[in-house]
Write a protein that holds these residues in place. Structure first.
Motif, short mmCIF file in Angstrom:
data_model
loop_
_atom_site.label_atom_id
_atom_site.label_comp_id
_atom_site.label_asym_id
_atom_site.label_seq_id
_atom_site.Cartn_x
_atom_site.Cartn_y
_atom_site.Cartn_z
N ALA A 1 -4.74 11.12 13.29
CA ALA A 1 -3.64 10.16 13.12
C ALA A 1 -2.62 10.67 12.11
CB ALA A 1 -4.20 8.80 12.71
N LEU A 2 -3.10 11.12 10.96
CA LEU A 2 -2.19 11.64 9.94
C LEU A 2 -1.51 12.92 10.40
CD1 LEU A 2 -4.25 10.86 6.75
CD2 LEU A 2 -1.88 10.12 7.16
N GLY A 3 -2.26 13.79 11.06
CA GLY A 3 -1.67 15.03 11.55
C GLY A 3 -0.52 14.76 12.51
N LEU A 4 -0.73 13.79 13.39
CA LEU A 4 0.32 13.46 14.36
C LEU A 4 1.56 12.86 13.70
CD1 LEU A 4 -1.86 12.07 17.28
CD2 LEU A 4 -0.58 14.23 17.25
N VAL A 5 1.35 11.98 12.73
CA VAL A 5 2.50 11.33 12.11
C VAL A 5 3.25 12.30 11.20
CG1 VAL A 5 1.41 10.25 10.08
CG2 VAL A 5 3.29 9.11 11.21
N VAL A 6 2.55 13.16 10.48
CA VAL A 6 3.22 14.16 9.65
C VAL A 6 3.99 15.12 10.54
CG1 VAL A 6 2.81 16.12 8.09
CG2 VAL A 6 1.65 13.94 7.69
N GLU A 7 3.39 15.53 11.65
CA GLU A 7 4.08 16.43 12.58
C GLU A 7 5.28 15.75 13.22
OE1 GLU A 7 2.21 19.50 15.51
OE2 GLU A 7 2.29 17.57 16.54
N ALA A 8 5.13 14.48 13.59
CA ALA A 8 6.25 13.75 14.19
C ALA A 8 7.42 13.67 13.22
CB ALA A 8 5.80 12.34 14.59
N GLN A 9 7.11 13.49 11.95
CA GLN A 9 8.17 13.46 10.94
C GLN A 9 8.86 14.81 10.86
OE1 GLN A 9 6.82 11.80 7.28
NE2 GLN A 9 8.81 12.02 6.31
N GLY A 10 8.07 15.88 10.90
CA GLY A 10 8.65 17.22 10.87
C GLY A 10 9.50 17.52 12.09
N LYS A 11 9.17 16.89 13.22
CA LYS A 11 9.95 17.07 14.45
C LYS A 11 11.20 16.20 14.47
CE LYS A 11 6.16 18.15 17.64
NZ LYS A 11 5.38 17.63 18.79
N GLY A 12 11.31 15.30 13.52
CA GLY A 12 12.47 14.41 13.48
C GLY A 12 12.37 13.22 14.43
N LEU A 13 11.15 12.88 14.87
CA LEU A 13 11.00 11.73 15.76
C LEU A 13 11.21 10.44 14.98
CD1 LEU A 13 7.81 12.68 17.82
CD2 LEU A 13 10.21 13.04 18.41
N PRO A 14 11.70 9.40 15.63
CA PRO A 14 11.81 8.11 14.95
C PRO A 14 10.43 7.55 14.66
CG PRO A 14 12.56 7.95 17.23
CD PRO A 14 12.22 9.37 16.99
N ILE A 15 10.25 7.08 13.43
CA ILE A 15 8.96 6.54 13.00
C ILE A 15 9.20 5.22 12.27
CG2 ILE A 15 6.86 6.92 11.66
CD1 ILE A 15 7.48 9.93 11.76
N VAL A 16 8.40 4.24 12.64
CA VAL A 16 8.41 2.93 11.99
C VAL A 16 6.99 2.65 11.53
CG1 VAL A 16 8.73 0.45 12.32
CG2 VAL A 16 10.31 2.06 13.41
N THR A 17 6.84 2.10 10.34
CA THR A 17 5.51 1.72 9.88
C THR A 17 5.52 0.31 9.31
OG1 THR A 17 3.60 2.38 8.56
CG2 THR A 17 5.76 2.77 7.58
N LEU A 18 4.44 -0.38 9.57
CA LEU A 18 4.23 -1.74 9.07
C LEU A 18 2.96 -1.72 8.22
CD1 LEU A 18 4.91 -4.81 9.11
CD2 LEU A 18 3.47 -4.97 11.15
N PRO A 19 3.11 -1.55 6.90
CA PRO A 19 1.93 -1.56 6.05
C PRO A 19 1.25 -2.93 6.07
CG PRO A 19 3.77 -0.56 4.91
CD PRO A 19 4.32 -1.21 6.15
N PHE A 20 -0.06 -2.89 6.06
CA PHE A 20 -0.86 -4.11 5.94
C PHE A 20 -1.82 -3.86 4.78
CE2 PHE A 20 -4.26 -7.10 6.85
CZ PHE A 20 -3.56 -8.23 7.22
N THR A 21 -1.45 -4.38 3.62
CA THR A 21 -2.22 -4.16 2.41
C THR A 21 -2.21 -5.44 1.60
OG1 THR A 21 -2.57 -2.59 0.60
CG2 THR A 21 -0.27 -3.22 1.07
N ASN A 22 -2.81 -5.42 0.44
CA ASN A 22 -2.83 -6.63 -0.38
C ASN A 22 -1.96 -6.43 -1.63
OD1 ASN A 22 -4.47 -5.51 -2.57
ND2 ASN A 22 -6.22 -5.68 -1.18
N THR A 23 -1.81 -7.50 -2.37
CA THR A 23 -0.91 -7.46 -3.53
C THR A 23 -1.35 -6.45 -4.58
OG1 THR A 23 -2.14 -9.34 -4.48
CG2 THR A 23 -0.09 -9.85 -3.29
N ALA A 24 -2.65 -6.33 -4.79
CA ALA A 24 -3.15 -5.40 -5.82
C ALA A 24 -2.88 -3.95 -5.42
CB ALA A 24 -4.64 -5.63 -6.06
N LEU A 25 -3.20 -3.60 -4.19
CA LEU A 25 -2.96 -2.23 -3.74
C LEU A 25 -1.47 -1.92 -3.68
CD1 LEU A 25 -5.65 -1.96 -0.93
CD2 LEU A 25 -5.69 -0.84 -3.16
N ALA A 26 -0.67 -2.89 -3.29
CA ALA A 26 0.78 -2.66 -3.19
C ALA A 26 1.42 -2.48 -4.56
CB ALA A 26 1.44 -3.83 -2.46
N ARG A 27 0.80 -2.99 -5.60
CA ARG A 27 1.35 -2.83 -6.95
C ARG A 27 1.03 -1.47 -7.56
NH1 ARG A 27 0.47 -8.60 -7.85
NH2 ARG A 27 -1.67 -8.21 -8.45
#
Length: 184
Positions: A102-128
């Motif tokens: 999963a990480l390999g594909l997204v890092v590679e997609a970024q290097g290729k210039g593909l459009p990428i959208v992410t929706l983080p799902f985390t909690n307040t403590a981790l986000a801080r």
């Protein structure tokens, strides 16, 4: 087999209870004429219905790198949505770590210039945590559309995320992707 001229969207789902509902994102994307392939992190596999998603997409749900010499079983991506994205994935991604498919594909997609959208799902403590905040800022600086904030989905205290699973705005990821494609 992907029809000629079809657009292929990779949906990357991470190890989060929200991943149980990633089929909703797949269905919404298909309604917008995307061919969808689902890739999960190793922990993400624990939360998804692998056979159900494979039946829904017509493609195997991938979690591991293929063996050398094996053919690619997924069509090439035209765009990527990482949702739900854990703080672990966000931090590794921003550091360029590719220790999972999963990480390999997204890092590679970024290097290729593909459009990428992410929706983080985390909690307040981790986000801080400063590393998470820096990772989100870095991804945004690099052109990744990060959907994070009270206007998207209010963060919950640790252990309370299950209460908002039905409020995850899957459609916003596709709206943001449409915007990226229109302006890109």
């Amino acid at each position: 087999m992907t029809p000629a001229g079809a657009r292929t969207l990779y949906v990357i789902a991470c190890g989060s209870p929200a991943s149980r509902h990633v089929g909703r994102l797949v269905t919404l994307a298909q309604q917008r004429a995307w061919t969808v392939c689902v890739v999960v992190t190793p922990d993400g596999r624990k939360f998804v219905d692998v056979p159900g998603l494979a039946a829904l997409t017509g493609h195997p749900v991938r979690a591991d790198y293929k063996n050398p010499g094996d053919p690619d079983v997924l069509p090439a991506a035209d765009a990527v949505i990482v949702a739900p994205a854990t703080s672990n994935t966000i931090n590794k991604w921003a550091a360029g770590i590719t220790d999972t498919l999963a990480l390999g594909l997204v890092v590679e997609a970024q290097g290729k210039g593909l459009p990428i959208v992410t929706l983080p799902f985390t909690n307040t403590a981790l986000a801080r945590h400063p590393a998470f905040q820096a990772s989100v800022a870095r991804l945004r600086d690099w052109g990744v559309r990060v959907l994070l904030g009270d206007d998207v989905l209010p963060l919950q205290p640790p252990g309370a995320g299950e209460q908002i699973l039905d409020r995850i705005p899957w459609q916003l990821t596709l709206d943001a992707l449409d915007d990226e494609l229109a302006t890109g």
